[in-house]
Motif scaffolding. Sequence first.
Motif, mmCIF file in Angstrom:
data_model
loop_
_atom_site.group_PDB
_atom_site.id
_atom_site.type_symbol
_atom_site.label_atom_id
_atom_site.label_comp_id
_atom_site.label_asym_id
_atom_site.label_seq_id
_atom_site.Cartn_x
_atom_site.Cartn_y
_atom_site.Cartn_z
ATOM 1 N N ARG A 123 -47.221 -6.411 -22.091
ATOM 2 C CA ARG A 123 -46.953 -6.742 -23.483
ATOM 3 C C ARG A 123 -47.867 -6.101 -24.449
ATOM 4 N NH1 ARG A 123 -47.494 -12.815 -22.077
ATOM 5 N NH2 ARG A 123 -47.992 -12.072 -19.965
ATOM 6 N N LEU A 124 -48.874 -6.129 -24.220
ATOM 7 C CA LEU A 124 -49.976 -5.204 -24.986
ATOM 8 C C LEU A 124 -49.619 -3.896 -25.010
ATOM 9 C CD1 LEU A 124 -53.427 -6.735 -23.587
ATOM 10 C CD2 LEU A 124 -51.812 -7.520 -25.545
ATOM 11 N N MET A 125 -48.890 -3.324 -24.170
ATOM 12 C CA MET A 125 -48.460 -2.046 -24.615
ATOM 13 C C MET A 125 -47.463 -1.984 -25.616
ATOM 14 S SD MET A 125 -48.717 0.339 -21.005
ATOM 15 C CE MET A 125 -48.648 1.696 -21.780
ATOM 16 N N GLU A 126 -46.398 -2.802 -25.102
ATOM 17 C CA GLU A 126 -45.303 -3.148 -26.180
ATOM 18 C C GLU A 126 -45.664 -3.158 -27.596
ATOM 19 O OE1 GLU A 126 -43.025 -6.180 -24.388
ATOM 20 O OE2 GLU A 126 -42.438 -4.940 -22.723
ATOM 21 N N LEU A 127 -46.786 -4.330 -27.646
ATOM 22 C CA LEU A 127 -47.307 -4.295 -29.195
ATOM 23 C C LEU A 127 -47.628 -3.178 -29.658
ATOM 24 C CD1 LEU A 127 -48.570 -6.504 -31.226
ATOM 25 C CD2 LEU A 127 -50.527 -6.780 -29.796
ATOM 26 N N GLU A 128 -48.499 -2.217 -28.991
ATOM 27 C CA GLU A 128 -49.132 -0.918 -29.562
ATOM 28 C C GLU A 128 -47.926 0.032 -29.735
ATOM 29 O OE1 GLU A 128 -52.264 2.136 -27.411
ATOM 30 O OE2 GLU A 128 -53.051 0.266 -28.380
#
Length: 216
Positions: free
Chosen positions: A22-27
Amino acid sequence: MTLEYDLFWSFRSPYSYLVTPRLMELERDYDVRCNVRPVYPIAVRLKGFFKQVNPLWPPYLMKDTVRIAEMEGLPFRWPSPDPIVMDMAKGEVPEEQPYIHRLTRLGIAAAEKGKGLPFLREVGGVIFGGTRNWHEGDHLKDAAARAGLDLAELDRAIEADPARFEAVITANEAAQKAAGHWGVPLMVFEGEPFFGQDRVDHLTWRLGKHGLKKRG
């Protein structure tokens, strides 16, 4: 202006593994940069921690992490071997730790190459995604390659100056504490801590208050 936040993350934490996609999707979707700051797990940092933990916590953790992984569509199995060598029944953690020191230093090396988050996702996926004996063969090498990194190159950098990597880890742990929490995953933006895999929406909301913009 690209917004930035710090991510304090442990290679022994299932919740750290579960939050990373999810943090990769945010970035990927927003103009934001994650500063990856690996730390040692609490089992190493606090001697005797697991001798004092509530006995209800470990079985709940297993139920909770399996549930979250199913909800997120992620493979999940407790690591074999565990990144922390310990006697689970007695809660004893020996000084000799053949896995977690290397993993944490590798996380630092990957972050310094600008590939910290992809490295966490790929290696975390190998450790918690059901790969038995993840420490053997080419499992870590292949995971590093998927993140755009050369594992041998990372190992050489660590071997050249292990004390520097330990100093970075110590600084990360001090910064984590200064931010107001001890656990992982911990996201920190402008001094405000967001603890837990279920705080991504809160982090995104706060970033939005500071002008977070979608890419493209």
